[in-house]
Design an enzyme around this catalytic site. Structure first.
Site, PDB file in Angstrom:
ATOM      1  N   TYR A 188     -19.543  10.718   6.283  1.00  0.00           N
ATOM      2  CA  TYR A 188     -19.291  10.280   4.910  1.00  0.00           C
ATOM      3  C   TYR A 188     -18.028  10.719   4.086  1.00  0.00           C
ATOM      4  O   TYR A 188     -17.436   9.775   3.758  1.00  0.00           O
ATOM      5  CB  TYR A 188     -20.479  10.870   3.996  1.00  0.00           C
ATOM      6  CG  TYR A 188     -20.668  10.344   2.513  1.00  0.00           C
ATOM      7  CD1 TYR A 188     -21.201   9.171   2.317  1.00  0.00           C
ATOM      8  CD2 TYR A 188     -19.965  11.272   1.565  1.00  0.00           C
ATOM      9  CE1 TYR A 188     -20.937   8.697   0.980  1.00  0.00           C
ATOM     10  CE2 TYR A 188     -20.214  10.796   0.280  1.00  0.00           C
ATOM     11  CZ  TYR A 188     -20.885   9.510  -0.018  1.00  0.00           C
ATOM     12  OH  TYR A 188     -20.924   9.189  -1.473  1.00  0.00           O
ATOM     13  N   VAL A 217     -22.231  -5.892   3.454  1.00  0.00           N
ATOM     14  CA  VAL A 217     -20.857  -5.674   3.508  1.00  0.00           C
ATOM     15  C   VAL A 217     -20.092  -5.400   4.862  1.00  0.00           C
ATOM     16  O   VAL A 217     -18.861  -5.517   4.652  1.00  0.00           O
ATOM     17  CB  VAL A 217     -20.564  -4.588   2.335  1.00  0.00           C
ATOM     18  CG1 VAL A 217     -20.631  -5.130   0.936  1.00  0.00           C
ATOM     19  CG2 VAL A 217     -21.059  -3.271   2.421  1.00  0.00           C
ATOM     20  N   LYS A 254     -14.933   8.223   2.862  1.00  0.00           N
ATOM     21  CA  LYS A 254     -14.604   8.301   1.393  1.00  0.00           C
ATOM     22  C   LYS A 254     -13.137   8.651   1.308  1.00  0.00           C
ATOM     23  O   LYS A 254     -12.322   7.987   0.322  1.00  0.00           O
ATOM     24  CB  LYS A 254     -15.486   8.854   0.670  1.00  0.00           C
ATOM     25  CG  LYS A 254     -16.865   8.428   0.587  1.00  0.00           C
ATOM     26  CD  LYS A 254     -16.953   7.204  -0.063  1.00  0.00           C
ATOM     27  CE  LYS A 254     -18.419   6.665  -0.485  1.00  0.00           C
ATOM     28  NZ  LYS A 254     -18.403   5.430  -1.127  1.00  0.00           N
ATOM     29  N   ASN A 311     -18.559  -1.064  -4.115  1.00  0.00           N
ATOM     30  CA  ASN A 311     -19.431   0.128  -4.580  1.00  0.00           C
ATOM     31  C   ASN A 311     -20.517   0.463  -3.298  1.00  0.00           C
ATOM     32  O   ASN A 311     -21.019   1.536  -3.303  1.00  0.00           O
ATOM     33  CB  ASN A 311     -20.164   0.056  -5.828  1.00  0.00           C
ATOM     34  CG  ASN A 311     -21.447   0.797  -6.136  1.00  0.00           C
ATOM     35  OD1 ASN A 311     -21.197   1.879  -6.531  1.00  0.00           O
ATOM     36  ND2 ASN A 311     -22.470   0.403  -5.801  1.00  0.00           N
ATOM     37  N   ARG A 366     -28.780  -1.292  -7.328  1.00  0.00           N
ATOM     38  CA  ARG A 366     -29.329  -0.206  -8.154  1.00  0.00           C
ATOM     39  C   ARG A 366     -28.411   0.736  -8.361  1.00  0.00           C
ATOM     40  O   ARG A 366     -27.225   0.592  -7.817  1.00  0.00           O
ATOM     41  CB  ARG A 366     -30.655   0.573  -7.180  1.00  0.00           C
ATOM     42  CG  ARG A 366     -30.193   0.993  -5.987  1.00  0.00           C
ATOM     43  CD  ARG A 366     -31.180   1.549  -5.146  1.00  0.00           C
ATOM     44  NE  ARG A 366     -30.636   2.464  -4.183  1.00  0.00           N
ATOM     45  CZ  ARG A 366     -31.476   3.096  -3.008  1.00  0.00           C
ATOM     46  NH1 ARG A 366     -32.552   2.667  -2.911  1.00  0.00           N
ATOM     47  NH2 ARG A 366     -30.770   3.748  -2.188  1.00  0.00           N
ATOM     48  N   ILE A 409     -23.830  12.575  -8.836  1.00  0.00           N
ATOM     49  CA  ILE A 409     -24.428  11.681  -9.768  1.00  0.00           C
ATOM     50  C   ILE A 409     -26.054  11.431  -9.680  1.00  0.00           C
ATOM     51  O   ILE A 409     -26.383  11.288  -8.323  1.00  0.00           O
ATOM     52  CB  ILE A 409     -23.800  10.263  -9.888  1.00  0.00           C
ATOM     53  CG1 ILE A 409     -22.261  10.488  -9.612  1.00  0.00           C
ATOM     54  CG2 ILE A 409     -24.296   9.478 -10.784  1.00  0.00           C
ATOM     55  CD1 ILE A 409     -21.772  11.228 -10.822  1.00  0.00           C
ATOM     56  N   SER A 462     -15.264   9.445  -3.399  1.00  0.00           N
ATOM     57  CA  SER A 462     -16.534  10.421  -3.582  1.00  0.00           C
ATOM     58  C   SER A 462     -15.858  11.764  -3.720  1.00  0.00           C
ATOM     59  O   SER A 462     -14.686  11.927  -2.968  1.00  0.00           O
ATOM     60  CB  SER A 462     -17.303  10.548  -2.393  1.00  0.00           C
ATOM     61  OG  SER A 462     -18.233  11.646  -2.361  1.00  0.00           O
ATOM     62  N   GLY A 470     -23.446  -3.694  -3.498  1.00  0.00           N
ATOM     63  CA  GLY A 470     -24.309  -2.673  -3.794  1.00  0.00           C
ATOM     64  C   GLY A 470     -24.821  -2.644  -5.140  1.00  0.00           C
ATOM     65  O   GLY A 470     -25.078  -1.221  -5.720  1.00  0.00           O
TER      66      GLY A 470
END
Ligand code: NAI
Length: 246
Positions: free
Chosen positions: A154, A63, A158, A89, A15, A187, A141, A12
């Site tokens: 999510y 992935v 994580k 990532n 970007r 972020i 995260s 990943g």
């Protein structure tokens, strides 16, 4: 932190946080393969690294697909002769409240965020264990530690990364491989740009150091854990969140 001539794969890395990690590794003299589902961004990001005097390759990879992962790791090993560093990532969000969450949204987030860490680490460790050296850094995260409404899939993925990190760390410590995680807070990237302004303002109020973090804030921690200098650290999570979670 001298790791000139080492070789890394950043998933990943086309970007956002992954790209910043790839850049910082290249600045340290590390050859970098950027593996991303978006081949154009991967190739463009890799091309931008060659001016730093390192080898860089951009490769298309989903992935969550075991066969693709196997092939890409083989190709990278052929190109660089070794893999010293893996940064897991790549990640996605498919946010919604639990009652509205579709089974496919649960599955795709688990596959891309968590199963991918299993698949990529397995390929990397085959190579690293032969040379008795390796650094694996997984991106978790703050949502894994605090929970976050709308992120059942999510935050579970994580949090799963944390357990997986500790287990792989224990299994391969004797082979000179360290496995750690970095847990970013909020972020500034495309992933958080999509949040409504109101949500971002609420989040900022919970951050003692104020404001959202930058991709460089995360990359600095990752590069340290990826370096030879972190050799006595394994199975740990470094939180990069402005104090949001302590
Ligand atoms: P981003 O959305 O800007 O970048 C993610 C990258 O992963 C993209 O280049 C995308 O093409 C790639 N990707 C997506 N699915 C893929 C797949 N199946 N196979 C290969 N590549 C794939 O996201 P960002 O913000 O840079 O996030 C990077 C990591 O940091 C993710 O794991 C994310 O969950 C994590 N993170 C981000 C936070 C933030 O506030 N931005 C906070 C905490 C964790």
């Amino acid at each position: 932190m001298d790791f000139t001539g080492q070789a890394a794969i950043v998933t990943g890395g086309g970007r956002g946080i992954g790209r910043a990690i790839a850049e910082k590794l290249a600045q340290k003299g590390v050859h970098v393969a950027i593996a991303d589902i978006n081949p154009d961004e991967a190739i463009e990001a890799a091309a931008s690294l060659t001016s730093l005097g390192v080898k860089a390759m951009g490769i298309k990879l989903d992935v969550s697909k075991a066969e693709e992962v196997k092939k890409v790791f083989e190709d990278v090993r052929k190109e660089f002769n070794k893999i010293d560093i893996l940064v897991n990532n790549a990640g996605i969000t498919k946010d919604t409240l639990l009652l509205r969450m579709k089974e496919e949204d649960w599955d795709s987030v688990m596959d891309i965020n968590l199963k991918s860490v299993f698949l990529c680490s397995r390929e990397a460790i085959k190579e690293m264990s032969q040379r008795r050296y390796g650094r694996i850094v997984n991106i978790s995260s703050v949502a894994a530690f605090m929970g976050n409404p709308g992120q059942a899939n999510y935050s579970a993925s994580k949090a799963g990364i944390v357990g997986l990190t500790k287990t792989i760390a224990r299994e391969y410590a004797s082979r000179g491989i360290t496995v750690n995680a970095v847990a970013p807070g909020f972020i500034q990237t495309a992933m958080t740009d999509i949040l409504p302004e109101k949500v971002k303002e609420e989040v900022k109020k919970q951050i003692p150091l104020g404001g959202l973090g930058t991709v460089e804030d995360v990359a600095n921690a990752v590069v340290f854990l990826a370096s030879p200098d972190s050799g006595y650290i394994t199975g740990q999570v470094i939180h990069v969140n402005g104090g949001m979670y302590m």
